[in-house]
Design a protein around this motif. Structure first.
Motif, PDB file in Angstrom:
ATOM      1  N   GLY A 177       0.912  -1.198   0.002  1.00 58.46           N
ATOM      2  CA  GLY A 177      -0.014  -0.021  -0.068  1.00 58.46           C
ATOM      3  C   GLY A 177       0.867   1.199   0.101  1.00 58.46           C
ATOM      4  O   GLY A 177       2.221   1.032   0.275  1.00 58.46           O
ATOM      5  N   SER A 178       0.068   2.397  -0.177  1.00 59.28           N
ATOM      6  CA  SER A 178       0.697   3.731  -0.353  1.00 59.28           C
ATOM      7  C   SER A 178       0.285   4.414   0.831  1.00 59.28           C
ATOM      8  O   SER A 178      -0.812   4.384   1.491  1.00 59.28           O
ATOM      9  N   ASP A 182      -3.317   5.518   1.813  1.00 57.62           N
ATOM     10  CA  ASP A 182      -4.384   4.610   1.506  1.00 57.62           C
ATOM     11  C   ASP A 182      -5.174   4.369   2.641  1.00 57.62           C
ATOM     12  O   ASP A 182      -4.794   4.056   3.814  1.00 57.62           O
ATOM     13  N   VAL A 216      -7.500   1.308   4.180  1.00 59.92           N
ATOM     14  CA  VAL A 216      -8.094   0.206   3.802  1.00 59.92           C
ATOM     15  C   VAL A 216      -9.053  -0.531   4.733  1.00 59.92           C
ATOM     16  O   VAL A 216      -9.219  -0.068   5.942  1.00 59.92           O
ATOM     17  N   LYS A 253      -5.998   4.006   8.129  1.00 62.89           N
ATOM     18  CA  LYS A 253      -5.505   4.818   6.844  1.00 62.89           C
ATOM     19  C   LYS A 253      -3.680   4.486   6.896  1.00 62.89           C
ATOM     20  O   LYS A 253      -3.131   4.992   8.143  1.00 62.89           O
ATOM     21  N   ASP A 255       4.391   4.050   2.803  1.00 61.21           N
ATOM     22  CA  ASP A 255       4.347   3.205   1.788  1.00 61.21           C
ATOM     23  C   ASP A 255       5.084   2.021   2.304  1.00 61.21           C
ATOM     24  O   ASP A 255       5.801   2.093   3.267  1.00 61.21           O
ATOM     25  N   ASN A 297     -10.202  -4.354   0.887  1.00 61.85           N
ATOM     26  CA  ASN A 297     -10.628  -3.302   0.332  1.00 61.85           C
ATOM     27  C   ASN A 297      -9.520  -1.935   0.209  1.00 61.85           C
ATOM     28  O   ASN A 297      -9.347  -1.480   1.315  1.00 61.85           O
ATOM     29  N   ASN A 298      -9.178  -1.612  -0.710  1.00 61.07           N
ATOM     30  CA  ASN A 298      -8.525  -0.344  -0.833  1.00 61.07           C
ATOM     31  C   ASN A 298      -9.603   0.963  -1.134  1.00 61.07           C
ATOM     32  O   ASN A 298      -9.955   0.875  -2.410  1.00 61.07           O
ATOM     33  N   THR A 337     -12.238   4.019  -1.210  1.00 56.85           N
ATOM     34  CA  THR A 337     -12.233   5.344  -1.676  1.00 56.85           C
ATOM     35  C   THR A 337     -12.996   6.227  -0.506  1.00 56.85           C
ATOM     36  O   THR A 337     -13.999   5.880  -0.040  1.00 56.85           O
TER      37      THR A 337
END
Length: 433
Positions: free
Chosen positions: A1-2, A5, A7, A53, A57, A79-80, A82
């Motif tokens: 992940g970044s 992000d 999740v 959150k 990275d 799930n990533n 939105t």
């Protein structure tokens, strides 16, 4: 992940055969960030979800393990998602798609009593949950509907919080995330101010620190010729049920006696512990109203000295609510006062003597007693202004309680005039010269 992000990691047990264990998120160094318990008895109908959150990275890990010798199947859903940022102390309206999950972040300032009330379009419903920054779940699937039946209000510490809304049948959301206002009572336990419902489905939130047995009495009133909200109401949320509407909060139907009253309710606070009690005002239209609220601490005996209580505009006393606060065989001693509304709960007595009791309404519990002693007067007090001054023909003049019978009555009136000025004390707050 970044970095940044968000999740969502859901652990579910299709066959409920992994009875006890843990579900963890580990950071890029393999250190634990969040841990959730898998417990059979609290888990049979619920998924366990971590919302987080990512701070940087890198490669993150998910660990599922059994706490005993159990084995069995489980399912992970990753799930990533939105997400959108919501503003604190703001009202947000969103068009949404049914059967969809929506995620939000929210930064809350330090030490705020925060209200989450989410309303929906007519005849629809969804659910919402709140997580703290370290993914501690604060709620348990709170329902959101087209009226205020459920809400979440709590004193939250400073930080970032995550909000997830499942829309189910909803097509429009009305999200209230408000800084609930502290009810700043005067020394008589009374607060009054003018307030406004600014937008449709926008609510106003308030709170007080209370204890079981305290008496509260709320009156929402029309202000002269201003446009008042339609079907305004007050919802109460106890400390132990901050996510649940206080269903036995009762409405008093006295608007026929006073056309300015939009909504009125009175109640003993119940429960087992003191804490933050929350109150939400909602309506079916916008408009301005007058907010009157009385709060009396519980006790075995309440004495109200030298006070007029001109229901429903009590300016100098909280005896309007005092009847709700006396319990366990206690009593109210109301001497030299003007009373209009008293509710007697079971097993206590209301004593009234040397009072001007005009247009009195009484309610008696099964074994409660209302005792009117011989010197009460049932006549118009003949006020000459809104400051509770009486005219020269008032029946209150020289009709007050003798000091030897009620030694706690002060020897001056509310503006410092010595008492008595004539053959006896005047009933009420004003001693005529």
């Amino acid at each position: 992940g970044s970095k940044d992000d968000m999740v969502s990691i859901i652990c579910t047990k299709p066959n409920f055969d992994l009875l006890n264990g843990v579900f963890e998120l580990l950071d890029v160094n393999g250190d634990r960030i969040v841990i959730k318990n898998i417990e059979y008895y609290s888990y049979t109908n619920k998924d366990i979800e971590i919302i987080y959150k990512l701070p940087s990275d890198g490669i993150y890990s998910i660990l599922v393990s059994s706490a005993t010798e159990d084995d069995g199947s489980y399912q992970l859903i990753l799930n990533n998602v939105t997400y959108n940022a919501l503003n604190y102390n703001a009202f947000t309206v969103l068009d949404v798609t049914p059967q969809t999950g929506y995620y939000f972040t929210l930064a809350i300032p330090q030490g705020k009593c925060t209200n989450f009330t989410i309303l929906t379009n007519e005849n629809s419903s969804g659910t919402f949950n709140i997580w703290s920054e370290n993914s501690i779940k604060l709620t348990d699937n709170i329902s959101c509907q087209d009226q205020v039946f459920y809400s979440y209000i709590n004193m939250l510490s400073e930080g970032t919080y995550y909000l997830k809304i499942l829309t189910n049948t909803v097509t429009k959301l009305y999200i209230n995330i408000l800084d609930a206002r502290n009810l700043d009572f005067n020394e008589k336990g009374y607060v009054q101010f003018t307030d406004t419902i600014q937008e449709l489905n926008r609510v106003n939130a308030f709170y007080l620190s209370g204890s079981p047995g305290d008496g509260v009495h709320a009156i929402l009133k029309r202000i002269n010729d201003t446009s008042a909200p339609d079907n305004i109401k007050l919802s109460c949320f106890p400390p132990s049920k901050k996510d649940q509407y206080y269903l036995d909060w009762n409405k008093l139907n006295y608007s026929s006696l006073d056309s300015t009253i939009l909504y009125e309710s009175a109640k003993n606070l119940t429960g087992t512990s003191e804490g933050i009690w929350a109150f939400i005002v909602s309506a079916e239209s916008t408009g301005t109203y007058d907010f009157n609220f009385y709060h009396v601490n519980a006790g075995n005996e309440i004495k109200v000295d030298d006070d007029f209580v001109q229901y429903p505009d009590a300016q100098t006393s909280s005896v309007v609510a005092a009847g709700y606060a006396v319990r366990n065989g206690g009593k109210i001693l109301l001497a030299n006062g003007y009373s209009y509304f008293v509710k007697c709960q079971a097993d206590f007595s209301f004593y009234s003597d040397y009072n001007l009791v005009y247009n009195f309404r009484k309610y008696k519990g099964a074994v409660g007693t209302l005792i009117g002693i011989t010197h009460d007067i049932d006549e118009d007090p003949s006020f000459i202004d809104d400051d509770l001054h009486i005219g020269p023909a008032s029946p209150a003049i020289n009709s007050g309680a003798p000091p030897e019978l009620f030694p706690y009555i002060p020897n001056v009136d509310r503006v410092g005039t010595a008492r008595p000025q004539g053959a006896g004390n005047d009933i009420g707050a004003d001693e005529t010269e």
